[in-house]
Motif scaffolding. Sequence first.
Motif, short mmCIF file in Angstrom:
data_model
loop_
_atom_site.label_atom_id
_atom_site.label_comp_id
_atom_site.label_asym_id
_atom_site.label_seq_id
_atom_site.Cartn_x
_atom_site.Cartn_y
_atom_site.Cartn_z
N GLY A 39 0.82 -1.21 0.00
CA GLY A 39 0.00 0.00 0.00
C GLY A 39 0.85 1.26 0.00
N ILE A 40 0.22 2.36 -0.38
CA ILE A 40 0.91 3.65 -0.31
C ILE A 40 1.08 3.98 1.17
CG2 ILE A 40 0.75 6.12 -0.80
CD1 ILE A 40 -0.99 5.37 -3.24
N PRO A 41 2.30 4.28 1.61
CA PRO A 41 2.52 4.57 3.03
C PRO A 41 1.78 5.82 3.49
CG PRO A 41 4.61 4.19 1.89
CD PRO A 41 3.54 4.28 0.84
N TRP A 42 1.29 5.76 4.73
CA TRP A 42 0.62 6.91 5.33
C TRP A 42 1.53 8.13 5.31
CZ3 TRP A 42 1.55 10.24 9.32
CH2 TRP A 42 0.49 11.04 9.74
N THR A 43 2.81 7.91 5.57
CA THR A 43 3.76 9.04 5.62
C THR A 43 3.84 9.74 4.27
OG1 THR A 43 5.55 7.47 5.19
CG2 THR A 43 5.18 8.11 7.49
N ALA A 44 3.73 9.00 3.17
CA ALA A 44 3.76 9.62 1.85
C ALA A 44 2.49 10.44 1.61
CB ALA A 44 3.91 8.55 0.76
N ILE A 45 1.35 9.90 2.03
CA ILE A 45 0.08 10.63 1.89
C ILE A 45 0.11 11.89 2.73
CG2 ILE A 45 -2.42 10.52 2.30
CD1 ILE A 45 -2.22 7.49 1.70
N ASP A 46 0.63 11.77 3.95
CA ASP A 46 0.72 12.92 4.85
C ASP A 46 1.63 14.01 4.27
OD1 ASP A 46 0.23 14.24 7.44
OD2 ASP A 46 2.36 13.82 7.80
N PHE A 57 -7.52 16.51 5.65
CA PHE A 57 -6.64 15.35 5.53
C PHE A 57 -7.40 14.04 5.70
CE2 PHE A 57 -3.96 12.02 7.29
CZ PHE A 57 -3.03 11.91 6.27
N ASP A 58 -8.34 13.99 6.62
CA ASP A 58 -9.05 12.73 6.87
C ASP A 58 -9.78 12.24 5.62
OD1 ASP A 58 -8.15 12.62 9.49
OD2 ASP A 58 -9.93 13.62 10.29
N THR A 59 -10.46 13.13 4.92
CA THR A 59 -11.14 12.75 3.68
C THR A 59 -10.13 12.38 2.61
OG1 THR A 59 -13.05 14.13 4.18
CG2 THR A 59 -12.71 13.54 1.86
N PHE A 60 -9.08 13.18 2.47
CA PHE A 60 -8.04 12.91 1.48
C PHE A 60 -7.43 11.53 1.71
CE2 PHE A 60 -3.55 13.33 0.09
CZ PHE A 60 -3.77 13.60 -1.25
N ASN A 61 -7.08 11.23 2.95
CA ASN A 61 -6.50 9.94 3.30
C ASN A 61 -7.47 8.81 3.02
OD1 ASN A 61 -4.45 8.22 4.48
ND2 ASN A 61 -5.75 8.11 6.30
N ALA A 62 -8.73 8.98 3.37
CA ALA A 62 -9.74 7.94 3.15
C ALA A 62 -9.92 7.66 1.65
CB ALA A 62 -11.07 8.34 3.78
N VAL A 63 -9.98 8.70 0.84
CA VAL A 63 -10.15 8.52 -0.60
C VAL A 63 -8.92 7.84 -1.20
CG1 VAL A 63 -10.36 9.74 -2.82
CG2 VAL A 63 -11.78 10.43 -0.88
N LEU A 64 -7.73 8.28 -0.79
CA LEU A 64 -6.50 7.66 -1.32
C LEU A 64 -6.40 6.20 -0.92
CD1 LEU A 64 -4.07 9.04 -2.97
CD2 LEU A 64 -5.81 10.56 -2.12
N LYS A 65 -6.76 5.88 0.32
CA LYS A 65 -6.73 4.48 0.78
C LYS A 65 -7.75 3.64 0.03
CE LYS A 65 -3.48 4.61 3.90
NZ LYS A 65 -2.23 3.89 3.73
N ALA A 66 -8.92 4.20 -0.28
CA ALA A 66 -9.93 3.47 -1.04
C ALA A 66 -9.45 3.21 -2.47
CB ALA A 66 -11.25 4.24 -1.05
N LEU A 67 -8.88 4.22 -3.11
CA LEU A 67 -8.31 4.04 -4.45
C LEU A 67 -7.20 3.00 -4.42
CD1 LEU A 67 -8.09 7.75 -5.65
CD2 LEU A 67 -9.58 5.97 -6.59
#
Length: 92
Positions: A39-46, A57-67
């Motif tokens: 998976g894409i690391p949380w640190t990279a998303i952050d 950030f919470d929505t952005f992270n949730a959408v990226l994790k779903a994709l």
Amino acid sequence: MPAALAGKPEVEDGIGWYLAAFWDLTHDRQMGAMGGAGGIPWTAIDAYADRHEVEDFDTFNAVLKALDAVYLEHVAETLKRKQPSDRKSRQN
């Protein structure tokens, strides 16, 4: 127009930047020795969210994790189709 692009879905306004972020971040994932993808690391998303001043950030992270989940499922299915089945390998 190539057939593959003729049936391409249209992306709604405001959604395209999530897809752009996903494709930018997909290069940060770990790849396994046997071709599996992590998976894409949380640190990279952050870091991406910080750099691009993402306000929610919470929505952005949730959408990226779903994709990412859909992408990883696709990669796993593709790898499975490329591997010979157990039955075929036992017959040889």
